[in-house]
Write an enzyme that holds these catalytic residues in place. Structure first.
Site, PDB file in Angstrom:
ATOM      1  N   ASP A   8      27.768  46.990  11.697  1.00 59.13           N
ATOM      2  CA  ASP A   8      27.460  46.233  10.491  1.00 59.13           C
ATOM      3  C   ASP A   8      28.680  46.411   9.581  1.00 59.13           C
ATOM      4  O   ASP A   8      29.517  47.292   9.823  1.00 59.13           O
ATOM      5  CB  ASP A   8      26.186  46.795   9.845  1.00 59.13           C
ATOM      6  N   THR A  16      30.806  46.999   0.190  1.00 60.50           N
ATOM      7  CA  THR A  16      30.625  45.673  -0.403  1.00 60.50           C
ATOM      8  C   THR A  16      29.165  45.436  -0.767  1.00 60.50           C
ATOM      9  O   THR A  16      28.850  44.491  -1.483  1.00 60.50           O
ATOM     10  CB  THR A  16      31.102  44.563   0.552  1.00 60.50           C
ATOM     11  N   SER A 114      27.693  41.442  11.513  1.00 54.74           N
ATOM     12  CA  SER A 114      27.356  41.411  10.089  1.00 54.74           C
ATOM     13  C   SER A 114      26.761  40.071   9.699  1.00 54.74           C
ATOM     14  O   SER A 114      27.177  39.027  10.201  1.00 54.74           O
ATOM     15  CB  SER A 114      28.618  41.665   9.260  1.00 54.74           C
ATOM     16  N   ALA A 115      25.803  40.115   8.772  1.00 54.55           N
ATOM     17  CA  ALA A 115      25.224  38.876   8.239  1.00 54.55           C
ATOM     18  C   ALA A 115      26.190  38.188   7.280  1.00 54.55           C
ATOM     19  O   ALA A 115      25.982  37.042   6.900  1.00 54.55           O
ATOM     20  CB  ALA A 115      23.913  39.191   7.513  1.00 54.55           C
ATOM     21  N   SER A 116      27.250  38.892   6.899  1.00 55.58           N
ATOM     22  CA  SER A 116      28.188  38.360   5.904  1.00 55.58           C
ATOM     23  C   SER A 116      29.131  37.328   6.504  1.00 55.58           C
ATOM     24  O   SER A 116      29.843  37.608   7.470  1.00 55.58           O
ATOM     25  CB  SER A 116      29.013  39.500   5.293  1.00 55.58           C
ATOM     26  N   LYS A 117      29.145  36.149   5.899  1.00 55.51           N
ATOM     27  CA  LYS A 117      30.092  35.116   6.334  1.00 55.51           C
ATOM     28  C   LYS A 117      31.513  35.462   5.874  1.00 55.51           C
ATOM     29  O   LYS A 117      32.476  34.831   6.281  1.00 55.51           O
ATOM     30  CB  LYS A 117      29.666  33.749   5.790  1.00 55.51           C
ATOM     31  N   GLU A 169      24.293  50.917  11.430  1.00 58.44           N
ATOM     32  CA  GLU A 169      23.643  50.139  10.357  1.00 58.44           C
ATOM     33  C   GLU A 169      23.217  51.016   9.193  1.00 58.44           C
ATOM     34  O   GLU A 169      22.983  52.209   9.352  1.00 58.44           O
ATOM     35  CB  GLU A 169      22.387  49.456  10.908  1.00 58.44           C
ATOM     36  N   ASP A 170      23.080  50.379   8.008  1.00 57.19           N
ATOM     37  CA  ASP A 170      22.610  51.109   6.824  1.00 57.19           C
ATOM     38  C   ASP A 170      21.359  50.482   6.224  1.00 57.19           C
ATOM     39  O   ASP A 170      20.913  50.906   5.159  1.00 57.19           O
ATOM     40  CB  ASP A 170      23.702  51.153   5.749  1.00 57.19           C
TER      41      ASP A 170
END
EC number: 5.4.2.6
Length: 221
Positions: A8, A16, A114-117, A169-170
């Site tokens: 992640d 972030t 990661s879910a981050s684009k 993961e966190d």
């Protein structure tokens, strides 16, 4: 022995997550929604932009048009992107750079899940892009965390089965996604947030190659 480590980003490689929280809180207040505090923010960690926005709107039972929804998601991201312009190699969490080096020298595949684009942009800012064999694209998966899609995609992107992988993961959503993908989760954070049925470390300095090997061997017994 595991063949890949699936990372992640927010809260594992760098902080972030704090910028996401500030950006969501600011947006919520702009549209008259209170209650986006740190406790509520735990529900947003690891979750896609669109799903996070929906959770915030649900908090106040607020309905918006599809067009307004899109505009709100963009507004939040624009604010977040401004905040992360100054991210640098100094922002990489303790132990992570050494882990990446050790994984590469041991020919263990490395993928971002990661879910981050904004993942590719952030890796570039921290000079980490070269360590990654693949970056799973969150825009290409059918469902965001807690669905396992992004971890399955990350494992497949490096030619490894999820069952031969470790996921770091966190967030609750991320841990669930790793479990359901078939990979082995190792969480970073607090058991009260992540559950007591997996191995959890208090901070990323515990993420060493030797530690990952130890956990893997214990789970195979």
């Amino acid at each position: 022995m595991f063949k890949a480590v699936l990372f992640d980003l927010d809260g594992v490689i760098t902080d972030t997550a704090e910028y996401h929280f500030r950006a969501w809180k600011a947006l919520a207040e702009e549209i008259g929604i209170n209650g986006v505090d740190r406790q509520f923010n735990e529900q947003l960690k690891g979750v896609s932009r669109e799903d996070s926005l929906q959770k915030i709107l649900d908090l106040a039972d607020k309905k918006v048009s599809a067009e307004e929804f899109k505009e709100l998601a963009k507004r939040k991201n624009d604010n977040y992107v401004k905040m992360i312009q100054d991210v640098s190699p100094a922002d990489v969490y303790p132990g992570i750079l050494q882990l990446l080096k050790d994984l590469r020298s041991n020919k263990i595949k490395i993928a971002l899940a990661s879910a981050s684009k904004n993942g590719p942009f952030l890796l570039e800012k921290m000079n980490l892009t070269g360590y990654f064999d693949a970056i799973a694209d969150p825009a290409e998966v059918a469902a965001s965390k807690p669905a396992p899609d992004i971890f399955i995609a990350a494992a497949h992107a490096v030619g490894v089965a999820p069952s031969e992988s470790i996921g770091l993961e966190d967030s609750q959503a991320g841990i669930q996604a790793i479990k359901d993908s078939g990979a082995l989760p190792i969480g970073v954070g607090r058991p009260e947030d992540l559950g007591d049925d997996i191995v959890i470390v208090p901070d990323t300095s515990y993420y060493t190659l030797e530690f990952l090997k130890e956990v893997w061997l214990q789970k195979q017994k």
